[in-house]
Scaffold this active site. Sequence first.
Site, mmCIF file in Angstrom:
data_model
loop_
_atom_site.group_PDB
_atom_site.id
_atom_site.type_symbol
_atom_site.label_atom_id
_atom_site.label_comp_id
_atom_site.label_asym_id
_atom_site.label_seq_id
_atom_site.Cartn_x
_atom_site.Cartn_y
_atom_site.Cartn_z
ATOM 1 N N ASP A 451 0.828 -1.203 0.000
ATOM 2 C CA ASP A 451 0.000 0.000 0.000
ATOM 3 C C ASP A 451 0.866 1.259 0.000
ATOM 4 O O ASP A 451 2.065 1.215 0.310
ATOM 5 C CB ASP A 451 -0.890 -0.043 1.264
ATOM 6 N N ASP A 519 -10.830 2.102 -3.193
ATOM 7 C CA ASP A 519 -11.419 1.869 -1.873
ATOM 8 C C ASP A 519 -12.935 1.958 -1.940
ATOM 9 O O ASP A 519 -13.628 1.569 -0.997
ATOM 10 C CB ASP A 519 -10.906 2.903 -0.868
HETATM 11 C C1 DGJ Z 1 -5.817 1.939 1.979
HETATM 12 C C2 DGJ Z 1 -6.253 0.709 1.244
HETATM 13 O O1 DGJ Z 1 -6.779 1.043 0.001
HETATM 14 C C3 DGJ Z 1 -7.253 -0.059 2.099
HETATM 15 O O2 DGJ Z 1 -7.704 -1.190 1.408
HETATM 16 C C4 DGJ Z 1 -6.585 -0.444 3.390
HETATM 17 O O3 DGJ Z 1 -5.536 -1.333 3.132
HETATM 18 C C5 DGJ Z 1 -6.063 0.789 4.111
HETATM 19 N N1 DGJ Z 1 -5.225 1.577 3.252
HETATM 20 C C6 DGJ Z 1 -5.289 0.406 5.338
HETATM 21 O O4 DGJ Z 1 -4.686 1.459 5.933
#
Ligand code: DGJ
Length: 694
Positions: A451, A519
């Site tokens: 991430d 997301d």
């Molecule tokens: C952003 C990601 O897109 C989410 O799926 C998740 O992993 C969060 N970060 C966690 O902090």
Amino acid sequence: MPIYSSDSDWILETKRTAYAFGLTEAGLLAHRYWGKRLPARGDYPAALETEGWASFNGPSEVTPLEYPGYAGSAYTEPCLKVTFADGVRDVVLTYVSSEVLGDELRVHLVDAVYDLRVTLHYRVHEQYDLLERHVSIENLGNAAVTLERSFSAAWHVPAQHDYRLSHLVGRWFEETQIVREPLTRGTKVLESRRITTSHGHNPWFAVDSLTEPALEETGEVWFGVLAWSGNWKLTAEVSAFGQTQLSIGVNDWDSAVRLEPRETFTTPSSIAGFSSHGFGGASRALHSYVRYSILPHGVQPRKVLYNSWEATFFDVDEASQIELAEIASSIGVELFVLDDGWFHGRNSDNAGLGDWWPDEQKFPNGLTPLIERVQALGMDFGLWLEPEMVNPDSDLYRAHPDWVIHFPTRARTEMRNQLILNLAKLEVQNYLIGLIDQLIKQHDISFIKWDMNRNVSEPGWIEHDEPKELWVRYVEGLYRVWGALRERHPDVIWQSCSGGGGRADLGILRHADQIWTSDNTQAVTRLKIQEGFSQVFPAITMEAWTTDQDASYIPLEFRLHVAMSGAFGIGANLHHWNAAQRLEAAKQIALYKEIRPVVQTGDLYRLQSAFAGPLSSLMYVLPDKSEAVLFAFRTHLPEPVALPKIRLNGLEETAMYRVDGLEGLLSGAALMSAGLEVALKDYGSAVLQIRRVG
Ligand code: DGJ
């Protein structure tokens, strides 16, 4: 043989397309043709010899140059801009020679005075109807040279005035929205200045005619991408002389590369093509190329995953994750991913990034008991990391405050309470390689979600000779870290995530197997996000989960079906699903496992756009046309309404097909011309398997 090369003319042919350039009489390397493949070599127009226009516009402005350097009176967007050690800022490229090495053509140019060699590389991907270009720039002299812009390619579309540009715009939670707009005289710039690809724009373009627009399956489209995960720039320039040029490469904004004597800079690749089958044809060409030429694990089936982020957020521990894993395995999940919150001191986004060992309170016995339980349940185990980041409240930052990107005299702007490690630095790269290598060695990890939850600020690296190299060297460092880890752990599957789809590009896909698309998992919005994403990326890379973000108003089946059109996963809090919902999920997961080969390796046909109205549909067809899967969605339509039939695509006209739920057989021609009636109520959806018989 797809490459014809002489000392003044070059023709590159793929199965159905061709690209040609050559030297004009005055010695300029000029574009000649890009479009449908023509029967004879002599059919391709000669390199344009243009004399200029009045005293204000010399030949180098009015000739479509193949790789323009900023020199003389070339006022159009240059691909290369250089400052030599003596302060001269004018690069005059002249042709020297060319060579063909298999499917690659190299064209060597040198500066007329200075010892600078520029090689244009063209790789012909004959079977995908694509061309890949990059450039290497070598300093053969004795003094340093500064590259102020070094683009990968200038792509010229045929001279005419009425083009339309399609591109992808977005923001966090709303990525990859399709925009189509006229190109008018002047320059349209799309870019990222964020040190990564960005949610805002994606390095993809498609150009068609405004007066004879292409549709999904018809019309001419010129399209391309940049395979780069850092700052990038696309300039779409319509000149006063009817020429349209799309130049693409590493962004020159705030950027410089210093080439010491004997050093070479190699640009990332730009991959482009011409489709006479509309936007659908363009996407399918990119998809096949990505699947078979780029992805580290190719078309190895992607497992149905469960991700616990939206169930537990930072509140994770061994017991809660085991409970979720047990439910996940009971409905057929194959890969359990533990997201953020598992490591030392991570109870919120205030602390912990950098301290990558299991939190002592949450996992007193480490991660192994959880991993063993997940495996005993028949699933693989995956783990979330955000390796490029550090919270100031972490042991790593306390030990190495100088490792973050910063200007010493400026405050370090925090976003989500975190700072960015400077991956341009070798010691930071080596540290991360060692750390993640150990983590994977010590735990049986099959999947890593990588991430990145902020973009850059105060882009300082002032101890470096050329601090503005940060933008490029950071990305090269990132690729080096991923590359080294992939080499040491070739079986691990990697996901590229940057708060959803902030790092989606063909550069990262040389390292990552799949991308977290967004997301935003609200099914109706997601239909558009996925359609935009699918312009460039194949379904096998498009990670899609069903969550409960829109559970209050969208039926579970609809939400599952939307996610099943990509690399399917579940991200809901499974404790909140009752027995009937778990049963529904188990049924759809079982169906997904059946249709997975078609979704993940089939050709995509977008039948009805989610951007166009409340009915949308798409289908995947195996390349041999023996099997297909249709996805259809209806959002809200006021009653009474006569639903139009869905006309399928990609099938074999004369073959007979059996469609789920229909008596008897129908020919491919009937399904494609008369269409298929799919009865859908508001927020209804269907997934239908279509199989060739005999
Ligand atoms: C952003 C990601 O897109 C989410 O799926 C998740 O992993 C969060 N970060 C966690 O902090």
